[in-house]
Design a protein around this motif. Structure first.
Motif, short mmCIF file in Angstrom:
data_model
loop_
_atom_site.label_atom_id
_atom_site.label_comp_id
_atom_site.label_asym_id
_atom_site.label_seq_id
_atom_site.Cartn_x
_atom_site.Cartn_y
_atom_site.Cartn_z
N GLY A 1 0.79 -1.23 0.00
CA GLY A 1 0.00 0.00 0.00
C GLY A 1 0.82 1.27 0.00
O GLY A 1 0.30 2.34 -0.32
N GLY A 2 2.09 1.18 0.37
CA GLY A 2 2.95 2.35 0.39
C GLY A 2 3.20 2.93 -0.99
O GLY A 2 3.62 4.09 -1.13
N GLU A 3 2.89 2.15 -2.01
CA GLU A 3 3.12 2.61 -3.39
C GLU A 3 2.32 3.86 -3.73
O GLU A 3 2.73 4.68 -4.55
N ALA A 4 1.15 4.03 -3.10
CA ALA A 4 0.25 5.12 -3.47
C ALA A 4 0.81 6.48 -3.11
O ALA A 4 0.53 7.48 -3.78
N ALA B 1 -8.40 6.26 -5.60
CA ALA B 1 -7.55 7.44 -5.71
C ALA B 1 -6.07 7.05 -5.74
O ALA B 1 -5.28 7.63 -6.51
N GLY B 2 -5.70 6.08 -4.92
CA GLY B 2 -4.31 5.64 -4.91
C GLY B 2 -3.91 4.97 -6.21
O GLY B 2 -2.80 5.20 -6.72
N ILE B 3 -4.80 4.16 -6.75
CA ILE B 3 -4.50 3.51 -8.03
C ILE B 3 -4.36 4.56 -9.13
O ILE B 3 -3.43 4.51 -9.95
N ILE C 1 -0.99 6.33 -9.00
CA ILE C 1 0.12 5.53 -9.54
C ILE C 1 0.13 5.57 -11.05
O ILE C 1 1.18 5.78 -11.68
N PHE C 2 -1.02 5.38 -11.67
CA PHE C 2 -1.08 5.44 -13.14
C PHE C 2 -0.68 6.83 -13.64
O PHE C 2 0.03 6.95 -14.65
N ASP C 3 -1.08 7.87 -12.92
CA ASP C 3 -0.70 9.23 -13.32
C ASP C 3 0.81 9.42 -13.20
O ASP C 3 1.44 10.06 -14.06
N ALA C 4 1.40 8.87 -12.13
CA ALA C 4 2.85 9.00 -11.93
C ALA C 4 3.61 8.31 -13.05
O ALA C 4 4.62 8.82 -13.55
N MET C 5 3.14 7.15 -13.46
CA MET C 5 3.79 6.43 -14.55
C MET C 5 3.67 7.21 -15.87
O MET C 5 4.62 7.29 -16.65
N SER C 6 2.51 7.78 -16.08
CA SER C 6 2.30 8.56 -17.30
C SER C 6 3.23 9.77 -17.34
O SER C 6 3.82 10.09 -18.38
#
Length: 228
Positions: A168-171, A197-199, A202-207
């Protein structure tokens, strides 16, 4: 493959693991013997990892993934971060038994702040242990572990492949990280902990890092991102 009772080892996908019941639950031992332990991550890394990769693994567990990367891919370098101090001797033993010499193991956590230590909550089953006090069941020990700033580590290592399973720390960590050096990221999501929101974060950070979702490699909660 079956356990070698003479050496108290469990063989899994050509790798051997000490049959330490304080670390390996009955279910975990069964998954190892049947070749189903961490199978999604294992299959993803075999598909995406390259020998020239510099790997950063966050959340090493029993050393399964780092051993596979070393033995089966032969990556250039592996740096492993594992916060749970009870797992460190086991990981190092697994590496030694399997001839892994290119992995550096850090008993520390990555954060997005200036703090130098963080409280890590050890629970009976290591997969439930985390930096989160509020979830995961009864805490058996609270340990102050070294904390390293994520962007300092990324700037120093310049990893090309990230593997992340940090309960869960990934978020909060990944959106704060400069992921520009990455060619590939393989992330285990924890939807019940981080929520939609956390998911999305993460997708936004990758983008933002120029990585796109790879549907052909992703399976269930294990998602892969690649640089096109």
């Amino acid at each position: 493959m079956a356990e070698d009772s003479g050496t108290s080892m469990i063989w899994s996908r050509g790798m051997k693991f000490p049959n330490d019941k304080s670390i390996l639950t009955a279910k975990r031992r069964q998954l190892l013997r049947e070749g189903r332990y961490e199978n999604k991550e294992h299959d993803a890394l075999l598909r995406l990892a390259r020998p020239e990769d510099r790997v950063l693994e966050l959340g090493a567990g029993i050393g399964f993934i780092s051993t596979a990367l070393s033995r089966k891919v032969g990556v250039a370098a592996i740096t492993v971060y594992e916060a749970n101090p009870t797992l460190i001797p086991y990981i190092k033993t697994v590496h030694e038994l399997n001839g892994v010499t290119d992995a550096r193991v850090e008993n520390a956590v990555l954060t997005d702040g200036p703090e130098t230590t963080a409280d890590f909550y050890v629970r009976r089953d290591f997969v439930a242990s985390s930096l989160d006090y509020t979830s995961g069941g009864r805490i058996v020990e609270t340990v102050a572990v070294p904390a390293h700033n994520v962007n300092d580590v990324l700037q120093t290592l310049k990893p090309t492949l990230l593997i992340c399973d940090i309960e869960g720390g990934e978020a909060s960590l990944l959106p704060a990280a400069d992921l520009g050096s990455l060619r590939v990221a393989i992330i285990e999501l924890h939807p019940k902990t981080i929520g939609p929101a956390g998911i999305g974060a993460i997708f936004d950070a990758m983008s933002r890092a120029g990585l796109i979702y790879d549907p052909d490699t992703s399976r269930g909660k294990v998602v892969a991102f690649v640089r096109p």
